[in-house]
Design an enzyme around this catalytic site. Structure first.
Site, PDB file in Angstrom:
ATOM      1  N   LYS A   1      -6.905  -0.414  -7.891  1.00  0.00           N
ATOM      2  CA  LYS A   1      -6.045   0.596  -7.496  1.00  0.00           C
ATOM      3  C   LYS A   1      -6.586   1.978  -7.490  1.00  0.00           C
ATOM      4  CE  LYS A   1      -2.999  -2.385  -7.016  1.00  0.00           C
ATOM      5  NZ  LYS A   1      -2.518  -2.820  -5.681  1.00  0.00           N
TER       6      LYS A   1
ATOM      7  N   LYS B   1       0.859  -1.470   0.027  1.00  0.00           N
ATOM      8  CA  LYS B   1       0.149  -0.108   0.112  1.00  0.00           C
ATOM      9  C   LYS B   1       0.704   1.182  -0.033  1.00  0.00           C
ATOM     10  CE  LYS B   1      -3.709  -0.800  -0.414  1.00  0.00           C
ATOM     11  NZ  LYS B   1      -4.230  -1.106  -1.684  1.00  0.00           N
TER      12      LYS B   1
END
Length: 889
Positions: free
Chosen positions: A840, A621
């Protein structure tokens, strides 16, 4: 109380002078009697009845001589793990502090080699003169359980501050000291050791060494008859003291007729190793009057380490040996066994069983070479098979070919089946579960075709090799388990295919005897709980050096040690090995091209050019997938093939995939072209905070470049939480983000797991330090995740320079910002863009203020440590980190 004292004073003033004197006399008399009782009664119970170390009267090593008597030891204060104390409550870490003269000093290296052979943890320091002593304690715990000085004078001559510091530590934590005194041409012939009731007499030649049978130090070492002959060198030091704290361990005579003048004419035996029982200053010590060149010093040194650490750092008395005779039918005519040799083999096996219960030679066979010698040697083959049930047997390859040369498992299996057919025709057992590959080919580096064929044809469970992780130094050889087969470390014993005749032994026959009698072969048995020895057919014909070697070795071991030598069949031996060393079950794959021997026994179809040169390690992340896309756009960079399970990530170094081996790993990369610009890379974002990935990666890819991306750890934690919610994690759906990050130790397990995955990867400094333990800082590039998000082209310019790529690409021309996606994408012809998938760039609510405050405080110290680490690495601080540091002021 004050009133009582006043009345006593008045009473004394009223007493006549004569009465006062009489009372004073009686008081003094009683005091003398009390002192005498403690000095000559109680103390006699604590100290030996005779002289602790040879004085003017001398000392004898005869067990009936009262002048060589074990003393009751001063109890080890405050150290659980001393004699008779449970080590589970020890107040010191099981680490040895070794003070060496220099990084390359011979004695220092020998000390370290023995500690490493025993798998004892240690730390070396250059001996301080007036320098600082290393930190000895951590809070209330001692950091070292033993101190060793290569040169005891460096300890004796420490400045007052450091000497007091070290002595106080040793007394408080019950830590002993081992010291060596090696005389040189500048040493005084006789001198007192400063601060000790101990005299040193140096530069002597000694002979006929004897072990004091009553020394409390002895454990592995066995006392017996004197060792006749001169000790190596003429620079020996002997010790003299009348203080009962010193107990001789080893004694010897001077080579010349005269004795040391100050020790008297009757000093026939002089102590060359003494034990300080701690009665002088509360510290137990063992002092050596020379270095470790003398083999008996090595043996006593092992016992000294065990004794002074209360057996915390101790080798057991159990030893297991297995003697393999490789290639029992393979050998040129004139080197093979004849009928008398086979009979001698069987007779020696019976003799060895008196020293080693159930000792059995383990014979390896390649059936193709049966009856390949002279008529006399063929009769020897026949007699050997008539005794087939007397020995253990294991298969080689049928034609003695190296398995790594076979790229097809079925062809390998055909060769094995020929050998199995031969075994069944001649009554050779086929169920031992053990095999050895010729020249260790295919065992390590692993050739999976060999492992699969072994299991299919023979049901192999155990093998052995001298190649893991490397042939030398031998003390680092280890075992591992791969694909259900246990691989045990194998040892050499000074016998090779060309060592046939005693008189022709390389260097002289004396060299073989030195190996056996206290040399490398003896030390192998001493320092390894399990030893599998490799010998060859040629060692058992002609002069039968194999029989001579192991008969002599076992006699020597029995004479000088208390070791209990045993043997076990290979499968049981493997079970024993991994019960002793369970941490070795998991292999640590090395780069095969870094070791010439490994490269020679590695398939020619494999190449290290197929390994990646760049790892993007995460953390998760932080933008690693975007970076993976950008790197793949460069013509010089080639990523791995995608995985069906983990998509663009291989996840090799951190999880179960690692146990599939390097062949499996290489299959994820294309065969390299002939161009020098091939630059493979892979990205697995959970490498960053893995406890094992850094070590594993450095072992296989020691020259790789490493890239990590760091964003604000609070943002990273929140992003991971939202990621889990998007993937319908029931825990993330049930609890708020604030609930997750503030959960207590008594929270449900699944909640704590989610909390750890949110918070722990953000301990950036801790994880980076782990990678820096294995990679040089110049190999690691830290990227600002915020800048990668806003100015990716500039970041890619930095990466291209860091990787020293041949072609420099202008990423400003091939990246474009997609306002719908909210991030940068690949720019295609016609102005279109290729972006990451729907998962995403998700948008989610801002983090709540309470969580922001909590995480800023939670990560405050971690961020400060990160700033210090980046400063040491010479890398700039990310913009987000500079902002966070402003808030900590």
């Amino acid at each position: 109380m004050l009133g009582c004292v006043t009345r006593v004073r008045r009473l004394v003033r009223l007493l006549p002078l004569q009465t006062s004197l009489l009372l004073l006399f009686l008081f003094c008399t009683v005091s003398v009697f009390i002192s005498a009782y403690f000095l000559y009664g109680v103390k006699r119970e604590l100290e030996p009845s005779g002289v602790g170390v040879s004085g003017a009267e001398g000392a004898s090593a005869d067990s009936d001589d009262p002048r060589v008597t074990p003393s009751r030891l001063l109890p080890l204060r405050g150290v659980s793990g001393g004699p008779g104390v449970d080590p589970s409550g020890a107040r010191t870490d099981p680490v040895v502090l070794v003070f060496v003269e220099s990084q390359y000093s011979q004695l220092g290296q020998e000390i370290v080699a023995i500690l490493e052979s025993g798998r004892f943890r240690y730390r070396t320091e250059i001996s301080p003169g007036k320098g600082d002593m290393p930190t000895l304690t951590d809070k209330e715990r001692g950091r070292f359980t033993l101190v060793i000085y290569e040169n005891i004078l460096k300890y004796v001559n420490l400045d007052a501050w450091n000497r007091e510091l070290l002595d106080k530590y040793c007394v408080e934590y019950g830590v002993g000291i081992i010291g060596f005194f090696k005389a040189n041409e500048n040493s005084l012939l006789s001198a007192q050791l400063k601060g000790f009731p101990l005299f040193l007499h140096s530069n002597l030649g000694l002979k006929d060494c004897t072990v004091n049978p009553k020394s409390p130090l002895l454990f592995i070492t066995r006392s017996g008859q004197p060792l006749p002959g001169p000790l190596p060198g003429d620079d020996w030091t002997v010790f003299q003291s009348n203080h009962s704290t010193y107990e001789p361990v080893l004694l010897a005579k001077t080579q010349s007729a005269e004795s040391v003048a100050s020790m008297g004419q009757n000093a026939a035996l002089l102590p060359s190793v003494v034990q300080d029982l701690g009665l002088h200053d509360g510290i137990q010590r063992v002092l050596f009057g020379n270095n470790l060149v003398f083999w008996l010093h090595k043996l006593v040194f092992v016992d000294a380490v065990a004794f002074l650490t209360g057996k915390r750092l101790s080798l057991s008395l159990e030893r297991y040996i297995l003697v393999d005779i490789d290639d029992i039918f393979v050998g040129k005519e004139g080197t093979r066994m004849k009928v008398p040799d086979v009979k001698a083999l069987l007779e020696t096996q019976r003799e060895l069983r008196t020293h080693v219960p159930n000792f059995t030679f383990n014979l390896g066979f390649s059936g193709k070479f049966f009856h390949a010698g002279s008529d006399e040697e063929d009769l020897g083959d026949d007699l050997l098979l008539s005794y087939v049930k007397e020995f253990w047997w294991f298969p080689h390859m049928w034609s003695h070919m190296q398995p790594h040369l076979f790229h097809n498992q079925s062809v390998l299996a055909e060769q094995m089946l020929l050998n199995k057919k031969f075994a069944m025709e001649h009554g050779i057992p086929t169920n031992m579960g053990y095999a050895v590959a010729p020249h260790h080919s295919g065992v390590y580096p692993v050739h999976m075709q060999l492992y699969d064929a072994w299991k299919k044809v023979w049901g192999i469970k155990v093998t052995s090799t001298e190649e893991y992780p490397h042939l030398k130094p031998a003390r680092f050889r280890r075992g591992f388990i791969h694909s259900g087969i246990s691989v045990l470390p194998r040892q050499t014993c000074g016998l090779f295919t060309h060592t046939i005749f005693y008189k022709d032994y390389p260097g002289s026959p004396n060299e073989l005897d030195k190996l056996i009698n206290g040399g490398e072969l003896f030390l192998t048995v001493l320092l390894n709980p399990i030893s599998i020895f490799m010998t060859h057919l040629s060692n058992y014909g002609n002069d039968r050096l194999g029989l001579y070697t192991f008969k002599s070795l076992m006699m020597f071991v029995q004479t000088w040690t208390n070791l209990k030598v045993q043997t076990l069949p290979p499968v049981q031996l493997a079970q024993k090995y991994f019960s002793l060393f369970p941490s070795e079950r998991d292999p640590l794959w090395q780069d095969p091209c870094e070791d010439k021997r490994h490269k020679d026994i590695w398939s020619k179809e494999k190449t290290c050019d197929r390994f990646p040169k760049l790892l993007v390690i995460g953390p998760q992340k932080t933008g690693t997938t975007a970076l993976y896309l950008f790197l793949g756009m460069h013509p010089d960079l080639t990523s791995n093939y995608p995985s069906k399970e983990t998509f663009e990530e291989i996840q090799f170094f951190n999880g179960h995939n690692y146990h599939r081996g390097i062949d499996w790993y290489m299959e994820y990369f294309p065969l390299p072209s002939n161009t020098s610009s091939d630059y493979y890379f892979e990205k697995s974002a959970n490498y960053f905070d893995s406890e094992v990935a850094a070590q594993r990666a450095a072992a296989l890819l020691p020259k790789a470049k490493i890239i990590t991306i760091l964003i604000n750890p609070a943002d990273r934690a929140y992003s991971w939480y939202q990621h889990q919610r998007a993937h319908d994690d029931p825990v993330a759906l049930k609890y708020s983000f604030h609930d997750v990050i503030t959960a207590g130790h008594d929270a449900p397990v699944k909640l704590r797991v989610l909390q750890n995955r949110c918070l722990v990867p953000g301990w950036y400094a801790i994880h980076l330090e782990r990678w820096l333990n294995y990679y040089h800082s110049s190999q690691l590039l830290v990227l600002d995740g915020q800048m990668l998000k806003t100015e990716p082209a500039s970041v890619m310019d930095k990466i291209q320079k860091y990787l020293n790529l041949a072609n420099i690409i202008n990423y400003h021309k091939i990246l474009a910002f997609d306002p719908k996606k909210g991030f940068w994408c690949q720019l295609l012809e016609g102005g279109k863009t290729k972006c990451l998938g729907k998962s995403k760039g998700r948008r989610y609510p801002d983090m709540d203020p309470e969580s922001q405050v909590f995480l800023r405080e939670y990560y405050r110290d971690h961020n400060i440590e990160l700033s210090k680490l980046l400063y040491r690495m010479g890398q700039p601080l990310p913009s987000w980190l500079r902002e966070e540091l402003v808030h900590t002021r």
